[in-house]
Design a protein around this motif. Structure first.
Motif, PDB file in Angstrom:
ATOM      1  N   THR A   1      37.173  37.569  38.511  1.00 49.77           N
ATOM      2  CA  THR A   1      36.372  36.567  39.205  1.00 49.77           C
ATOM      3  C   THR A   1      35.636  37.115  40.418  1.00 49.77           C
ATOM      4  O   THR A   1      34.680  36.504  40.864  1.00 49.77           O
ATOM      5  CB  THR A   1      37.265  35.421  39.715  1.00 49.77           C
ATOM      6  OG1 THR A   1      38.245  35.975  40.614  1.00 49.77           O
ATOM      7  CG2 THR A   1      37.920  34.681  38.580  1.00 49.77           C
ATOM      8  N   GLY A   2      36.133  38.183  41.013  1.00 44.96           N
ATOM      9  CA  GLY A   2      35.678  38.538  42.350  1.00 44.96           C
ATOM     10  C   GLY A   2      36.367  37.608  43.345  1.00 44.96           C
ATOM     11  O   GLY A   2      36.982  36.603  42.976  1.00 44.96           O
TER      12      GLY A   2
ATOM     13  N   GLU B   1      46.607  38.536  40.167  1.00 49.32           N
ATOM     14  CA  GLU B   1      45.967  37.819  41.264  1.00 49.32           C
ATOM     15  C   GLU B   1      46.169  38.591  42.549  1.00 49.32           C
ATOM     16  O   GLU B   1      47.290  38.973  42.884  1.00 49.32           O
ATOM     17  CB  GLU B   1      46.546  36.418  41.436  1.00 49.32           C
ATOM     18  CG  GLU B   1      45.865  35.678  42.585  1.00 49.32           C
ATOM     19  CD  GLU B   1      46.601  34.467  43.093  1.00 49.32           C
ATOM     20  OE1 GLU B   1      45.933  33.505  43.467  1.00 49.32           O
ATOM     21  OE2 GLU B   1      47.855  34.512  43.148  1.00 49.32           O
ATOM     22  N   HIS B   2      45.062  38.843  43.251  1.00 52.44           N
ATOM     23  CA  HIS B   2      45.102  39.357  44.613  1.00 52.44           C
ATOM     24  C   HIS B   2      44.709  38.175  45.497  1.00 52.44           C
ATOM     25  O   HIS B   2      43.722  37.484  45.212  1.00 52.44           O
ATOM     26  CB  HIS B   2      44.091  40.493  44.819  1.00 52.44           C
ATOM     27  CG  HIS B   2      44.342  41.678  43.957  1.00 52.44           C
ATOM     28  ND1 HIS B   2      45.399  42.544  44.166  1.00 52.44           N
ATOM     29  CD2 HIS B   2      43.681  42.157  42.890  1.00 52.44           C
ATOM     30  CE1 HIS B   2      45.369  43.494  43.254  1.00 52.44           C
ATOM     31  NE2 HIS B   2      44.338  43.277  42.461  1.00 52.44           N
TER      32      HIS B   2
ATOM     33  N   HIS C   1      41.179  34.197  46.750  1.00 61.51           N
ATOM     34  CA  HIS C   1      41.806  35.131  45.815  1.00 61.51           C
ATOM     35  C   HIS C   1      40.778  35.708  44.853  1.00 61.51           C
ATOM     36  O   HIS C   1      39.623  35.294  44.824  1.00 61.51           O
ATOM     37  CB  HIS C   1      42.948  34.451  45.050  1.00 61.51           C
ATOM     38  CG  HIS C   1      42.533  33.425  44.046  1.00 61.51           C
ATOM     39  ND1 HIS C   1      43.384  32.945  43.087  1.00 61.51           N
ATOM     40  CD2 HIS C   1      41.364  32.772  43.822  1.00 61.51           C
ATOM     41  CE1 HIS C   1      42.778  32.055  42.327  1.00 61.51           C
ATOM     42  NE2 HIS C   1      41.556  31.931  42.751  1.00 61.51           N
ATOM     43  N   GLU C   2      41.232  36.664  44.078  1.00 65.74           N
ATOM     44  CA  GLU C   2      40.502  37.130  42.910  1.00 65.74           C
ATOM     45  C   GLU C   2      41.516  37.240  41.781  1.00 65.74           C
ATOM     46  O   GLU C   2      42.684  37.535  42.013  1.00 65.74           O
ATOM     47  CB  GLU C   2      39.778  38.457  43.147  1.00 65.74           C
ATOM     48  CG  GLU C   2      40.662  39.653  43.333  1.00 65.74           C
ATOM     49  CD  GLU C   2      39.883  40.958  43.426  1.00 65.74           C
ATOM     50  OE1 GLU C   2      38.690  40.997  43.066  1.00 65.74           O
ATOM     51  OE2 GLU C   2      40.490  41.959  43.843  1.00 65.74           O
TER      52      GLU C   2
ATOM     53  N   ARG D   1      31.852  32.619  47.450  1.00 65.10           N
ATOM     54  CA  ARG D   1      32.088  33.937  46.866  1.00 65.10           C
ATOM     55  C   ARG D   1      31.965  34.980  47.967  1.00 65.10           C
ATOM     56  O   ARG D   1      31.071  34.921  48.802  1.00 65.10           O
ATOM     57  CB  ARG D   1      31.082  34.201  45.757  1.00 65.10           C
ATOM     58  CG  ARG D   1      31.246  33.188  44.643  1.00 65.10           C
ATOM     59  CD  ARG D   1      31.004  33.778  43.295  1.00 65.10           C
ATOM     60  NE  ARG D   1      31.310  32.801  42.285  1.00 65.10           N
ATOM     61  CZ  ARG D   1      32.468  32.710  41.653  1.00 65.10           C
ATOM     62  NH1 ARG D   1      33.427  33.559  41.926  1.00 65.10           N
ATOM     63  NH2 ARG D   1      32.669  31.797  40.740  1.00 65.10           N
ATOM     64  N   PHE D   2      32.880  35.957  47.925  1.00 65.10           N
ATOM     65  CA  PHE D   2      32.974  36.973  48.964  1.00 65.10           C
ATOM     66  C   PHE D   2      32.902  38.363  48.351  1.00 65.10           C
ATOM     67  O   PHE D   2      33.275  38.569  47.202  1.00 65.10           O
ATOM     68  CB  PHE D   2      34.314  36.854  49.700  1.00 65.10           C
ATOM     69  CG  PHE D   2      34.621  35.472  50.204  1.00 65.10           C
ATOM     70  CD1 PHE D   2      34.043  34.999  51.366  1.00 65.10           C
ATOM     71  CD2 PHE D   2      35.487  34.646  49.512  1.00 65.10           C
ATOM     72  CE1 PHE D   2      34.323  33.725  51.839  1.00 65.10           C
ATOM     73  CE2 PHE D   2      35.786  33.376  49.968  1.00 65.10           C
ATOM     74  CZ  PHE D   2      35.198  32.904  51.135  1.00 65.10           C
ATOM     75  N   SER D   3      32.460  39.319  49.146  1.00 70.12           N
ATOM     76  CA  SER D   3      32.636  40.735  48.808  1.00 70.12           C
ATOM     77  C   SER D   3      33.657  41.276  49.792  1.00 70.12           C
ATOM     78  O   SER D   3      33.857  40.723  50.878  1.00 70.12           O
ATOM     79  CB  SER D   3      31.316  41.501  48.896  1.00 70.12           C
ATOM     80  OG  SER D   3      30.815  41.471  50.213  1.00 70.12           O
TER      81      SER D   3
END
Length: 193
Positions: free
Chosen positions: A85-86, A106-107, A147-148, A173-175
């Protein structure tokens, strides 16, 4: 979700299992509890006919929208090998998800992020969490959970069931580069439905 290959949503404190999930509004008599969302994703993940009905694409994630309990939003999601998912959150929605086939990783971040007004945050040491979710395993999460989710297998699809309440109002959404988390975009329901 703009196409069958788009990203699908899916670490604030998780409410107790009997707490109605309200997203910050007044409690509705029909609002599902966290336990009800978890029960729903677990029982749906055991529905072999439903799981088998999900078309799997070798290159991109696929999904079917489901009716969740108490007006919640739910999804059956197929994960080809090597997809994810990112980093993202679910805004004011609580939720739960369970792996129905295969395995997911999952992170997540064990920190509550500000809801608005920022573009870049430096994370402190010790906020990272990681968990393996084999078939039948899942978890619940609270509002603004970041999470991703990944299918790290090189050969096998994974399938999962997700439920959110209230229905997702937005997804941020994040980087991430090292300890720096950057807000990249905000999606609204019209972007994924």
């Amino acid at each position: 979700m703009s196409s069958p290959r788009s990203a699908v949503p899916t670490a604030a404190a998780v409410p107790s299992p009997s707490t109605p999930v309200t997203g910050g509004s007044a409690t509705s008599p029909t609002a599902p509890t966290v336990a009800e969302l978890m029960d729903f994703v677990r029982s749906t993940a055991r529905d072999e006919a439903l799981i088998a009905s999900l078309p799997l694409d070798p290159e991109g994630r696929t999904w079917i929208r489901l009716d969740g309990p108490g007006g919640s939003e739910a999804w059956l999601i197929g994960w080809p090998p090597g997809t994810g998912t990112g980093w993202h959150d679910h805004a004011d929605s609580f939720g739960a998800f369970t792996t129905a086939a295969g395995a997911l990783k999952e992170h997540s971040l064990a920190v509550r992020l500000p809801t608005d007004g920022w573009k870049t945050l430096e994370l402190t040491d010790g906020v990272d969490r990681s968990r393996e979710l084999a078939t039948g395993q899942g978890r619940a999460f609270g509002q603004n959970h970041v999470h991703e989710v990944l299918n790290e297998s090189e050969v096998a699809h994974a399938v999962s069931v997700h439920a959110y309440y209230p229905p997702l109002p937005r997804i941020r959404r994040f980087s991430r580069t090292g300890a720096v988390l950057r807000l990249e975009q905000t999606e609204r329901p019209e972007d994924w439905q």
